[in-house]
Enzyme design. Structure first.
Site, short mmCIF file in Angstrom:
data_model
loop_
_atom_site.label_atom_id
_atom_site.label_comp_id
_atom_site.label_asym_id
_atom_site.label_seq_id
_atom_site.Cartn_x
_atom_site.Cartn_y
_atom_site.Cartn_z
N HIS C 95 83.02 12.71 1.63
CA HIS C 95 81.58 13.37 1.37
C HIS C 95 81.82 14.61 2.25
CE1 HIS C 95 77.54 14.85 1.61
NE2 HIS C 95 77.29 14.68 2.80
N HIS C 97 80.26 19.24 2.68
CA HIS C 97 79.48 20.06 2.61
C HIS C 97 79.84 21.38 2.10
CE1 HIS C 97 76.08 18.09 5.49
NE2 HIS C 97 76.58 17.24 4.68
N GLU C 122 91.96 23.73 -17.12
CA GLU C 122 92.86 23.10 -16.88
C GLU C 122 92.54 21.96 -15.54
OE1 GLU C 122 95.70 22.50 -18.37
OE2 GLU C 122 96.88 21.57 -16.98
N HIS C 172 73.12 20.26 -0.80
CA HIS C 172 73.62 19.48 0.13
C HIS C 172 75.29 19.38 0.25
CE1 HIS C 172 73.26 15.15 2.40
NE2 HIS C 172 74.38 15.74 2.57
#
Lengths: 228, 228, 228, 228
Positions: C95, C97, C122, C172
């Site tokens: 994850h 930011h 591509e 986010h």
């Protein structure tokens, strides 16, 4: 080659497993046939170690696979040979997915242009065969479903643009070569700088393909003078 | 010098083989003549080693070539001497092909402007001879076919702008100097920051050459006050 | 994991204490239950050491806390399990930011769009399940007051978009996964590159969700041909 | 502190000799008076060594100068004390000349705005005292001829905005603090990320100070619900 890969990864030119490098050794004569070294397919280039390299002969046959098992030959292998065949002095070819290269193929939003033209930039001196006031013409070919399918278009434009040491691939990236890895790297950095310049100049409303406004009179005079 | 080269390469200021550094040692008197050290031509600055440096006397004669054979004297060598002659306290000159420097010469799209003006920016304090509310004037000279041909224009503007420690070269880059390598580097970073600021402010529609709107009344008052 | 964290911090993907990584080991069968490793909450990821990791069982119970005392379980822990449950082959989730990811969720300024569509690039080859001419659809879910509250929306879209290996969270960042940490990292870099491409293309006035103008005729022909 | 300086230099937050860091040790009671450590003036922060630090008492008297001779006290020294006085738990203050911070003070091109407002961004969680849906208000003060002259305006706004852990200085940079150097650094990175977000959102035509269009109905409902 692994050190170059690290440098180019740091610049964002090898995102994911994109991009690759090839080096040639040997003159290509019967007495001294050449050998081609190529980065493998689908690995993270910045973590490549020195031995993760394929060695091929002049007919694209693998003569020494990488020591790490399971690595595959890159689908751009045949494209190295397009350059080595049509540019006999080239000893190194580099392919990047640089953001600047990719976006430079989209500066004509109709995407019909087959060439990117740049002039009157100091860094033109860095790409080979060009000086400050030259018009650099970099061919752009359309992308294909698979990398190796670029061969026919690359073969065509490398002959049509004998002064240019790079080929842009639309929505994809760029191929650059030189007579040594140092020259290939130097040209690559110069081309990339020029691509960024073109993108920025367009955003600033300046035509990068034209003689600067303040030079128009002077330049034509100078040219006339040179031609005498 | 090789460590500085590495740092500037990392910032993108030495693309390809572009840019260079010179350092001077000695007062330049008969008793203590000065010696000039200069990076060589056409090599990748980030791979330069400590000995790849030319040492020249006050008349631009090479007195000690680099230990690596085959290196050539840089075509910007005579430009170091323009600075050392007209700025007697300068002991270090740096030339970069920074993208910000190059684009800063194109902020006037007619390319007729011979000077870049900036005011009311904190980093003006970093370029020498200027404080926050000063108007910094950086001369811009036109580029030439060869680097050494910049000498006449550099000689002219370095005298016309005695307060400024930098010269911009249109579609090319910037020359910056200081009384030590530390000061030259500090000023270079400050100038580059200001170039980027000007580019960004123009894009945001703000005139970087004018007193800020909210300051106009206050400032004129303050100036009047100062003059008493 | 700490080396990956350093790399992603350097790219600006883990600003402050944002972002996180999870790795899974084990098949998830009764004979070979899986274990989940997760970066902790609220620490600067680039300074994390190897032991600062939570180890959890298949039911999200902590079975081994980090050796550094006082570290808290990340509020994104339940989200790792959403991926591991619905993508049985995924062994790593990342994850970030990233600025590109965040801005990519704002390309539709009404913020009503629930999906970002990209085609004919591509780097589509780098995200898994897609080739150059495919239409990539990345679901966008709305942000919530707390990270763990994203679970219902993530659970919904991971099923609605079975071909996509990423979920964008509006204002986010992004979640990306792969069958190994190498694949997750490769896909992440590819997605991020595509996000940046979309942002830049929009600025250049090019529609990244449409077949390129020069391809429209050719492509429809090719598709027809393929379908025979 | 020298390691932090290196990191911030690499990010471009300490161009030239700009920016600085201060750390406080001690509770500030009679039994346990506090000591303030401050980076010196006018040196290149990334080359600073561990001992190049001034140590001061609660009354801003130097009690231990740096071991390197000739270093001067920073002109921002009195500003550290503004923060330490009005935010009793703050133990570290960082001042940067980040390009994002500087440009964030120019988002209102009239430069009359005394505050930058941001809402509905995940990274709001990183600046202290704020969550995703909060309205962050960062005060902007006008720049002065000398850094220490910022004291009156800083003293005023640090009291007017008790929830905010940063102060922007127009055309200059930002001051950020935290209860430890880790927290100050985390908040700084979060603020800087938000500044960049605001700049980019403005360029994309999105109002960063307003509730997102798609949230307007939902949010008002949720708020009503929360208030019950």
């Amino acid at each position: 080659m692994s050190q170059l890969c690290e440098k180019f990864y740091a610049k964002g030119w090898f995102p994911g497993t994109g991009g690759g490098i090839s080096v040639r050794i040997g003159a290509g004569t019967e007495a001294d046939p050449y050998t081609v070294f190529s980065t493998p397919s689908g690995i993270q280039k910045e973590d490549m170690i020195g031995d993760d390299i394929f060695e091929l002969d002049m007919k694209q046959n693998v003569i020494l696979p990488p020591s790490t098992p399971g690595l595959k030959l890159s689908s751009m292998t045949n494209l190295w040979y397009v350059v080595y065949h049509h540019r006999p002095s080239a000893m190194c070819v580099i392919h990047t997915h640089s953001m600047n290269a990719q976006l430079a193929t989209l500066l004509d939003s109709t995407e019909e242009d087959q060439v990117l033209r740049l002039t009157h930039l100091e860094m033109l001196k860095g790409v080979g065969n060009h000086s400050y006031e030259c018009m650099l013409e970099i061919p752009i070919i359309d992308n294909q479903m698979a990398e190796n399918l670029l061969e026919p278009d690359m073969t065509r434009v490398i002959q049509e643009y004998p002064k240019c040491n790079a080929i842009l691939v639309r929505r994809h990236g760029v191929y650059v070569w030189g007579d040594s890895w140092e020259e290939a790297k130097t040209r690559l950095e110069s081309f990339d700088y020029l691509f960024e310049t073109a993108i920025q100049m367009k955003q600033m409303g300046i035509d990068f393909s034209s003689v600067p406004p303040s030079k128009k009179t002077k330049t034509s005079t100078k040219r006339a003078h040179n031609e005498i």
